[in-house]
Design a protein around this motif. Structure first.
Motif, PDB file in Angstrom:
ATOM      1  N   ARG A  25      37.196  45.581  44.740  1.00 52.98           N
ATOM      2  CA  ARG A  25      36.793  44.481  45.626  1.00 52.98           C
ATOM      3  C   ARG A  25      35.631  44.996  46.456  1.00 52.98           C
ATOM      4  NH1 ARG A  25      40.677  40.444  44.482  1.00 52.98           N
ATOM      5  NH2 ARG A  25      41.571  41.456  42.652  1.00 52.98           N
ATOM      6  N   LEU A  36      32.105  44.098  51.437  1.00 55.82           N
ATOM      7  CA  LEU A  36      33.156  44.990  51.896  1.00 55.82           C
ATOM      8  C   LEU A  36      33.113  45.061  53.425  1.00 55.82           C
ATOM      9  CD1 LEU A  36      35.081  47.110  50.463  1.00 55.82           C
ATOM     10  CD2 LEU A  36      33.278  48.776  50.864  1.00 55.82           C
ATOM     11  N   THR A  37      34.259  45.062  54.071  1.00 59.90           N
ATOM     12  CA  THR A  37      34.286  45.196  55.527  1.00 59.90           C
ATOM     13  C   THR A  37      34.275  46.676  55.887  1.00 59.90           C
ATOM     14  OG1 THR A  37      35.551  43.166  55.708  1.00 59.90           O
ATOM     15  CG2 THR A  37      35.551  44.615  57.627  1.00 59.90           C
ATOM     16  N   THR A  64      42.813  41.535  57.467  1.00 59.62           N
ATOM     17  CA  THR A  64      44.176  42.095  57.404  1.00 59.62           C
ATOM     18  C   THR A  64      44.213  43.381  56.583  1.00 59.62           C
ATOM     19  OG1 THR A  64      44.631  40.777  55.445  1.00 59.62           O
ATOM     20  CG2 THR A  64      45.232  39.810  57.563  1.00 59.62           C
ATOM     21  N   TYR A  65      43.061  43.916  56.239  1.00 61.36           N
ATOM     22  CA  TYR A  65      43.031  45.098  55.373  1.00 61.36           C
ATOM     23  C   TYR A  65      43.769  46.282  55.989  1.00 61.36           C
ATOM     24  CZ  TYR A  65      39.236  42.309  53.440  1.00 61.36           C
ATOM     25  OH  TYR A  65      38.498  41.289  52.923  1.00 61.36           O
ATOM     26  N   SER A  66      44.328  47.110  55.136  1.00 64.19           N
ATOM     27  CA  SER A  66      45.064  48.295  55.612  1.00 64.19           C
ATOM     28  C   SER A  66      44.137  49.379  56.126  1.00 64.19           C
ATOM     29  CB  SER A  66      45.892  48.896  54.487  1.00 64.19           C
ATOM     30  OG  SER A  66      46.542  47.916  53.778  1.00 64.19           O
ATOM     31  N   GLY A  67      42.862  49.301  55.746  1.00 60.38           N
ATOM     32  CA  GLY A  67      41.933  50.329  56.199  1.00 60.38           C
ATOM     33  C   GLY A  67      40.494  49.907  56.009  1.00 60.38           C
ATOM     34  N   TYR A  68      39.600  50.703  56.603  1.00 59.51           N
ATOM     35  CA  TYR A  68      38.175  50.379  56.569  1.00 59.51           C
ATOM     36  C   TYR A  68      37.359  51.630  56.275  1.00 59.51           C
ATOM     37  CZ  TYR A  68      40.187  46.480  59.074  1.00 59.51           C
ATOM     38  OH  TYR A  68      40.987  45.426  59.420  1.00 59.51           O
ATOM     39  N   PRO A  69      36.439  51.545  55.324  1.00 55.16           N
ATOM     40  CA  PRO A  69      35.528  52.665  55.122  1.00 55.16           C
ATOM     41  C   PRO A  69      34.591  52.750  56.331  1.00 55.16           C
ATOM     42  CG  PRO A  69      35.499  51.146  53.239  1.00 55.16           C
ATOM     43  CD  PRO A  69      36.222  50.461  54.350  1.00 55.16           C
ATOM     44  N   ILE A  77      36.219  48.956  46.968  1.00 59.92           N
ATOM     45  CA  ILE A  77      37.498  49.630  47.162  1.00 59.92           C
ATOM     46  C   ILE A  77      38.495  49.130  46.112  1.00 59.92           C
ATOM     47  CG2 ILE A  77      38.276  47.879  48.842  1.00 59.92           C
ATOM     48  CD1 ILE A  77      39.681  50.184  50.373  1.00 59.92           C
ATOM     49  N   THR A 126      42.677  49.210  45.744  1.00 57.40           N
ATOM     50  CA  THR A 126      43.946  49.623  46.348  1.00 57.40           C
ATOM     51  C   THR A 126      44.997  49.802  45.248  1.00 57.40           C
ATOM     52  OG1 THR A 126      44.796  47.379  46.634  1.00 57.40           O
ATOM     53  CG2 THR A 126      43.454  48.284  48.443  1.00 57.40           C
ATOM     54  N   LYS A 146      47.673  48.229  44.972  1.00 54.37           N
ATOM     55  CA  LYS A 146      48.068  46.897  44.496  1.00 54.37           C
ATOM     56  C   LYS A 146      47.065  46.345  43.495  1.00 54.37           C
ATOM     57  CE  LYS A 146      50.691  44.594  47.772  1.00 54.37           C
ATOM     58  NZ  LYS A 146      50.704  43.713  48.972  1.00 54.37           N
ATOM     59  N   ASP A 147      45.778  46.598  43.730  1.00 57.77           N
ATOM     60  CA  ASP A 147      44.749  46.162  42.764  1.00 57.77           C
ATOM     61  C   ASP A 147      44.998  46.819  41.408  1.00 57.77           C
ATOM     62  OD1 ASP A 147      43.333  44.684  44.730  1.00 57.77           O
ATOM     63  OD2 ASP A 147      42.122  46.426  45.281  1.00 57.77           O
TER      64      ASP A 147
HETATM   65  P1  ADP Z   1      46.786  45.579  49.381  1.00 53.07           P
HETATM   66  O1  ADP Z   1      45.915  45.650  48.165  1.00 53.07           O
HETATM   67  O2  ADP Z   1      47.940  46.499  49.334  1.00 53.07           O
HETATM   68  O3  ADP Z   1      47.142  44.161  49.772  1.00 53.07           O
HETATM   69  P2  ADP Z   1      44.844  45.576  51.559  1.00 53.07           P
HETATM   70  O4  ADP Z   1      45.472  44.530  52.438  1.00 53.07           O
HETATM   71  O5  ADP Z   1      44.187  46.725  52.249  1.00 53.07           O
HETATM   72  O6  ADP Z   1      45.905  46.203  50.590  1.00 53.07           O
HETATM   73  O7  ADP Z   1      43.787  44.871  50.627  1.00 53.07           O
HETATM   74  C1  ADP Z   1      43.859  43.532  50.191  1.00 53.07           C
HETATM   75  C2  ADP Z   1      42.706  43.261  49.213  1.00 53.07           C
HETATM   76  O8  ADP Z   1      41.459  43.404  49.891  1.00 53.07           O
HETATM   77  C3  ADP Z   1      42.645  44.230  48.032  1.00 53.07           C
HETATM   78  O9  ADP Z   1      42.296  43.510  46.868  1.00 53.07           O
HETATM   79  C4  ADP Z   1      41.570  45.240  48.409  1.00 53.07           C
HETATM   80  O10 ADP Z   1      40.845  45.686  47.276  1.00 53.07           O
HETATM   81  C5  ADP Z   1      40.677  44.463  49.345  1.00 53.07           C
HETATM   82  N1  ADP Z   1      40.213  45.311  50.475  1.00 53.07           N
HETATM   83  C6  ADP Z   1      40.860  46.342  51.076  1.00 53.07           C
HETATM   84  N2  ADP Z   1      40.156  46.855  52.103  1.00 53.07           N
HETATM   85  C7  ADP Z   1      39.009  46.121  52.165  1.00 53.07           C
HETATM   86  C8  ADP Z   1      37.846  46.142  53.020  1.00 53.07           C
HETATM   87  N3  ADP Z   1      37.739  47.020  54.016  1.00 53.07           N
HETATM   88  N4  ADP Z   1      36.868  45.219  52.769  1.00 53.07           N
HETATM   89  C9  ADP Z   1      36.976  44.320  51.779  1.00 53.07           C
HETATM   90  N5  ADP Z   1      38.036  44.253  50.941  1.00 53.07           N
HETATM   91  C10 ADP Z   1      39.034  45.128  51.125  1.00 53.07           C
END
Ligand code: ADP
Length: 177
Positions: free
Chosen positions: A18, A26-27, A47-52, A153, A155, A157-158
């Motif tokens: 993504r 990408l955020t 709601t992402y779990s992390g950020y680059p 990125i 994850t 789950k992806d």
């Molecule tokens: P999960 O995949 O476990 O739900 P996340 O909530 O972090 O974890 O990510 C949700 C979706 O957004 C995933 O498809 C992931 O590839 C994408 N993603 C994760 N972090 C970012 C980000 N910082 N910016 C854009 N997309 C992201």
């Protein structure tokens, strides 16, 4: 079946990562130009779990990866306990911070919560290899780069969704069998 197998081998990291071509970018966070308020807005809007973390938006050079929960806790704590931390305080993920002009708000140093060597693959890496790396290293996420620039990125789950699509099976049984 054969066609499917061929497809599996040809899928690259860039096909699974993504954002997709049509998605918003990408955020990311920048290493030394965002304020507490800027970062809080990102935390609240996504709601992402992390950020680059990147050197700058223009360069897209990767500095590290920060988990959402560590950011939330650190900013909350700093606002409560650290003298001079306000909405306009600049957040620094860098090693060295510049001297501040006398009247500017205190800076918030967050290098401590940064993962300085997040796992990365290039966009041309076959997904077969990416899946293998996730399995062997137990990754939660992996960043994708092209010519040293951050692109996307992937994850866990992806990866699971990708495997499920490929094999049309229960994803959990595959990654952890
Ligand atoms: P999960 O995949 O476990 O739900 P996340 O909530 O972090 O974890 O990510 C949700 C979706 O957004 C995933 O498809 C992931 O590839 C994408 N993603 C994760 N972090 C970012 C980000 N910082 N910016 C854009 N997309 C992201």
């Amino acid at each position: 079946l054969e066609a499917k197998e061929e497809f599996t081998h040809k899928t690259l990291a860039m096909d699974v990562m993504r954002p997709r071509r049509s998605d918003p970018a990408l955020t990311v966070l920048t290493q030394d130009t965002m304020t507490v308020e800027d970062v809080e807005a990102i935390i609240n809007e996504t709601t992402y779990s992390g950020y680059p973390v990147v050197v700058s938006r223009e360069s897209q050079r990767l500095v590290g990866f920060v988990l959402r929960r560590d950011l939330v806790i650190s900013i909350e704590n700093a606002r409560k306990k650290q003298e001079g931390i306000v909405s306009s305080s600049v957040i620094y993920f860098t090693d060295h911070c510049p001297p501040l002009p006398p009247c500017s708000p205190s800076m918030l140093k967050l290098r401590g919560i940064l993962d300085l060597s997040p796992f990365t693959v290039t966009d041309q890496t076959p997904m077969e290899i990416v899946v293998d790396i996730f399995r062997k290293l137990g990754l939660r996420q992996c960043l994708v780069t092209h010519n040293g620039k951050l692109l996307g990125i992937i994850t866990k789950k992806d990866v699971l969704k990708h495997i499920a699509q490929m094999a049309n099976q229960d994803p959990d049984s595959i990654l952890f069998n």
